[in-house]
Design a protein around this motif. Structure first.
Motif, PDB file in Angstrom:
ATOM      1  N   UNK A 124       0.811  -1.227   0.000  1.00 51.82           N
ATOM      2  CA  UNK A 124       0.000   0.000   0.000  1.00 51.82           C
ATOM      3  C   UNK A 124       0.842   1.274   0.000  1.00 51.82           C
ATOM      4  N   UNK A 125       2.135   1.140   0.274  1.00 51.22           N
ATOM      5  CA  UNK A 125       3.009   2.310   0.188  1.00 51.22           C
ATOM      6  C   UNK A 125       4.441   1.819   0.019  1.00 51.22           C
ATOM      7  N   UNK A 126       5.274   2.703  -0.538  1.00 51.40           N
ATOM      8  CA  UNK A 126       6.682   2.379  -0.713  1.00 51.40           C
ATOM      9  C   UNK A 126       7.459   3.651  -0.443  1.00 51.40           C
ATOM     10  N   UNK A 127       8.674   3.480   0.001  1.00 54.40           N
ATOM     11  CA  UNK A 127       9.454   4.642   0.412  1.00 54.40           C
ATOM     12  C   UNK A 127      10.126   5.301  -0.788  1.00 54.40           C
ATOM     13  N   UNK A 128       9.405   6.250  -1.400  1.00 55.05           N
ATOM     14  CA  UNK A 128       9.878   6.914  -2.610  1.00 55.05           C
ATOM     15  C   UNK A 128      11.199   7.646  -2.431  1.00 55.05           C
ATOM     16  N   UNK A 129      11.501   8.034  -1.193  1.00 52.90           N
ATOM     17  CA  UNK A 129      12.764   8.733  -0.913  1.00 52.90           C
ATOM     18  C   UNK A 129      13.959   7.908  -1.402  1.00 52.90           C
ATOM     19  N   UNK A 130      13.813   6.581  -1.322  1.00 53.27           N
ATOM     20  CA  UNK A 130      14.938   5.705  -1.672  1.00 53.27           C
ATOM     21  C   UNK A 130      15.272   5.751  -3.165  1.00 53.27           C
ATOM     22  N   UNK A 131      14.303   6.173  -3.975  1.00 56.21           N
ATOM     23  CA  UNK A 131      14.585   6.276  -5.419  1.00 56.21           C
ATOM     24  C   UNK A 131      15.606   7.369  -5.674  1.00 56.21           C
ATOM     25  N   UNK A 132      15.492   8.469  -4.931  1.00 60.60           N
ATOM     26  CA  UNK A 132      16.446   9.563  -5.093  1.00 60.60           C
ATOM     27  C   UNK A 132      17.679   9.354  -4.227  1.00 60.60           C
ATOM     28  N   UNK A 133      17.447   8.810  -3.029  1.00 64.36           N
ATOM     29  CA  UNK A 133      18.560   8.691  -2.078  1.00 64.36           C
ATOM     30  C   UNK A 133      18.659   7.264  -1.529  1.00 64.36           C
ATOM     31  N   UNK A 134      19.180   6.343  -2.353  1.00 66.90           N
ATOM     32  CA  UNK A 134      19.279   4.944  -1.904  1.00 66.90           C
ATOM     33  C   UNK A 134      20.170   4.791  -0.668  1.00 66.90           C
ATOM     34  N   UNK A 141      18.714   2.189   8.239  1.00 65.65           N
ATOM     35  CA  UNK A 141      17.955   1.077   7.643  1.00 65.65           C
ATOM     36  C   UNK A 141      16.683   0.728   8.406  1.00 65.65           C
ATOM     37  N   UNK A 142      16.677   0.958   9.718  1.00 63.66           N
ATOM     38  CA  UNK A 142      15.505   0.543  10.488  1.00 63.66           C
ATOM     39  C   UNK A 142      14.588   1.724  10.819  1.00 63.66           C
ATOM     40  N   UNK A 143      14.844   2.870  10.180  1.00 68.30           N
ATOM     41  CA  UNK A 143      13.993   4.040  10.379  1.00 68.30           C
ATOM     42  C   UNK A 143      13.650   4.661   9.037  1.00 68.30           C
ATOM     43  N   UNK A 144      14.333   5.767   8.674  1.00 61.47           N
ATOM     44  CA  UNK A 144      14.077   6.458   7.403  1.00 61.47           C
ATOM     45  C   UNK A 144      14.233   5.562   6.181  1.00 61.47           C
ATOM     46  N   UNK A 145      15.016   4.516   6.316  1.00 66.65           N
ATOM     47  CA  UNK A 145      15.291   3.652   5.167  1.00 66.65           C
ATOM     48  C   UNK A 145      14.309   2.500   4.996  1.00 66.65           C
ATOM     49  N   UNK A 146      13.106   2.630   5.581  1.00 66.27           N
ATOM     50  CA  UNK A 146      12.105   1.563   5.412  1.00 66.27           C
ATOM     51  C   UNK A 146      11.803   1.365   3.929  1.00 66.27           C
ATOM     52  N   UNK A 147      11.325   0.187   3.566  1.00 66.74           N
ATOM     53  CA  UNK A 147      11.137  -0.126   2.142  1.00 66.74           C
ATOM     54  C   UNK A 147       9.663  -0.026   1.726  1.00 66.74           C
ATOM     55  N   UNK A 148       8.793  -0.753   2.426  1.00 68.93           N
ATOM     56  CA  UNK A 148       7.403  -0.811   1.961  1.00 68.93           C
ATOM     57  C   UNK A 148       6.436  -0.958   3.119  1.00 68.93           C
ATOM     58  N   UNK A 149       5.195  -0.557   2.840  1.00 72.43           N
ATOM     59  CA  UNK A 149       4.122  -0.757   3.806  1.00 72.43           C
ATOM     60  C   UNK A 149       3.145  -1.767   3.186  1.00 72.43           C
ATOM     61  N   UNK A 150       2.807  -2.754   3.979  1.00 74.20           N
ATOM     62  CA  UNK A 150       1.990  -3.853   3.460  1.00 74.20           C
ATOM     63  C   UNK A 150       0.679  -3.958   4.222  1.00 74.20           C
ATOM     64  N   UNK A 151      -0.419  -4.088   3.482  1.00 77.03           N
ATOM     65  CA  UNK A 151      -1.708  -4.395   4.096  1.00 77.03           C
ATOM     66  C   UNK A 151      -1.703  -5.908   4.292  1.00 77.03           C
TER      67      UNK A 151
END
Lengths: 173, 438
Positions: A124-134, A141-151
């Motif tokens: 249901x969501x993905x961390x778009x920030x990682x596209x610009x700032x991998x 990794x366990x905070x701002x660097x989250x990958x996805x939100x799943x229902x």
């Protein structure tokens, strides 16, 4: 875009509140939880579910208090092992996933590694920030660097470990 | 294929069929036992060599080994591919490869620069990370699958360097990019002969001729396993034309996420395949074998396509979706934008033809956003082109001029120029047709 950022920001807070809480804050937080649980028993049960859980593949998931959604990311240990992350293939929105599926991939220093999910459902969501700032995955990794939100649908599969168990597991390896 | 005609052959047809059936059964047993052998926990050290030069097949056998070999095993797999360009998992083929010359021989298309006459060159996206490489019959690929816990990015490149040094290649070493290079220094200096990261000919950056790259590394990591594979340029007859394949005409106009290649001067080592393979197998045994004992080297080949898992991987690698839709998001722009003004400052020099401004964003190989604006063509024309292109898969576009033409009529000259320019820089190569080896 704005809506997505807001969701992302909300999710970030959700994850980082559990990870980054300094140790000295724990007593007061615990008291608050205790108070809350005395008033709402159900809430205390779901609060216990909320703790981060880790897989043997070095992903973490954190279920929301109502247990309906979870945030997924890769562990501090994995991020250190991988080295400088240069690209993250994020899962597609609304993608239906099953436990054990590769929902994305990380590339670091010429290495491709799959991101696996221990739980099924829908992205249901993905961390778009990682596209610009991998590199965010290396930094937090366990905070701002989250990958996805799943229902979430169904129960997680495979072995899930608490932070302590996972630390012991990584030291063993 | 058909046997020569004659009564003798007709009489023996049934016999031949039975023979053929028996051979097939034997072959099937051989590759069923391959899967079993790879996965058998007792086989902690295994060694294979492929007699197929099909890059899609060799990569799929390799992937099968990675997925099914026992957690604590180490496996060496050697193969040589027919001419092909192999891009990394998260790379952009339009950016990395000169797509227009891959099928040059087949289509007989000759441009202002004569395409190299080496015939059809396959385009492959591998599953591991890293940059783009060119393979041909003068390049031996080695692949080692081993436990992830003891894995480092240098350990197998170091192993290959040890094998090369035993073969008298004293200039070989592992560099900081985990690749193998041959030092080009003129003066011999004292150096620890056991140090695989330095040779007597190593010189500081910029202080002399650059080392020549002879082997590139890439990795795929899974739960408990690490696959490290590398190329080895032994005697490629194509070194002089490799750059033509790896220079895309679209490069000045693309801005891509994902992984970009790091370009290095390359050289041949000058060894025969067999001797290099033999020394590598020995070095692998010395590293992993119990008491350095060499495992039996098994030969694999085309018939392994009958193993369903290998077949599946093979089919997937050959789809347009894997090849093109897997590409990380990118934009194509024929004018300098504010955002990219500094990095695109060379556009003005490169771009001479189109007058109209053109921009598109491609995600998962699909045109997600598109703008065209020309001083002479109308807004209607711009809108029509936009609608025509939106949501179209880039890989499906075979003819830009037809696509941008207006109901079969000649398009506005500004549009024609854009179409011609797009055809030039964004051609769609032919992918391999579904084959029927078995």
């Amino acid at each position: 875009m704005v809506a997505r950022l807001l969701v992302a920001h909300g999710a970030r807070q959700l994850t980082s509140s559990a990870v980054r809480r300094p140790a000295s804050f724990f007593p007061s937080t615990c008291q608050r939880w205790q108070k809350a649980s005395a008033q709402h028993r159900l809430f205390s049960v779901s609060a216990a579910v909320k703790a981060k859980q880790y897989t043997e593949d070095h992903e973490w998931i954190e279920l929301s208090p109502d247990g309906k959604t979870c945030i997924l990311g890769i562990s501090d240990y994995a991020a250190k092992q991988l080295g400088d992350v240069v690209y993250i293939e994020l899962p597609q929105l609304d993608m239906e996933i099953s436990a054990g599926d590769a929902i994305g991939a990380v590339e670091s220093v010429k290495s491709a590694s799959d991101i696996l999910t221990p739980i099924g459902g829908k992205v249901v969501d993905r961390n778009g920030v990682l596209e610009e700032k991998p590199g965010t995955v290396n930094r937090d990794p366990e905070g701002d660097g989250w990958i996805a939100k799943i229902e979430v649908e169904g129960k997680p599969e495979g072995k899930l470990m608490s932070k302590e168990e996972y630390t012991a597991f990584t030291e063993e390896v | 294929m058909a046997p020569s005609r004659g009564l003798y052959h007709v009489q023996h047809t049934s016999h031949r069929l039975i023979e053929g059936g028996r051979n097939m059964a034997l072959a099937r047993r051989a590759f069923t036992s391959f899967s079993e052998k790879v996965a058998n926990p007792a086989n902690r050290v295994q060694s294979y060599i492929s007699r197929s030069n099909n890059p899609y097949l060799n990569l799929s056998i390799e992937d099968h080994i990675l997925r099914t070999s026992p957690p604590d095993s180490a496996i060496l797999f050697l193969y040589t591919n027919r001419p092909c360009v192999v891009i990394g998992r998260n790379q952009n083929p339009w950016l990395e490869v000169n797509l227009g010359i891959l099928n040059a021989a087949k289509s007989g298309r000759a441009k202002d620069t004569e395409p190299p006459a080496i015939g059809n060159v396959d385009l492959v996206r591998r599953r591991s990370g890293g940059g783009t490489v060119f393979h041909d019959e003068g390049n031996v690929n080695w692949s080692i699958t081993s436990p992830r816990a003891e894995f480092t990015r240098d350990k197998h490149a170091e192993m290959v360097v040890r094998a090369l040094r035993k073969l008298g290649i004293a200039r070989a070493r592992v560099n900081e990019r985990h690749d193998i290079v041959l030092d080009q220094g003129h003066v011999k200096r004292d150096c620890d002969s056991q140090d695989t990261h330095r040779t007597p000919y190593t010189i500081d950056d910029g202080a002399g001729p650059r080392p020549l790259k002879v082997s590139g590394s890439a990795y795929k990591l899974t739960r408990g396993r690490a696959l490290h594979h590398g190329t080895t340029l032994l005697a490629s007859p194509n070194l002089h034309i490799i750059p033509q394949y790896l220079h895309s005409p679209a490069k000045p106009f693309l801005k891509a996420k994902g992984v970009e290649s790091f370009s290095s001067p390359v050289g041949n080592i000058g060894l025969r395949d067999e001797i290099f393979q033999k020394y590598l197998q020995e070095e692998f045994a010395a590293m992993y074998g119990a008491g350095g004992k060499q495992p039996t080297v098994e030969i694999v080949g085309e018939e392994y396509l009958n193993i369903p898992e290998i077949r599946r991987g093979y089919e997937e690698l050959r789809t347009a979706d894997w090849m093109f839709s897997q590409t990380p998001q990118f934009t194509l722009t024929n004018y300098p934008t504010n955002e990219s003004a500094s990095s695109n400052s060379h556009i003005n020099q490169t771009l001479t033809t189109p007058v109209a401004r053109f921009h598109m964003t491609i995600h998962h190989g699909v045109i997600k956003d598109c703008e065209i604006d020309g001083p002479q063509s109308s807004k209607d024309t711009h809108d029509r082109i936009r609608t025509q292109l939106l949501d179209r898969k880039l890989q499906d576009i075979q003819n830009w001029s037809d696509l941008l033409a207006h109901d079969g009529q000649a398009a506005h000259p500004e549009v024609t120029m854009i179409a011609r320019w797009l055809a030039e820089i964004m051609p769609t190569p032919q992918l391999p047709k579904p084959d029927c080896i078995y």
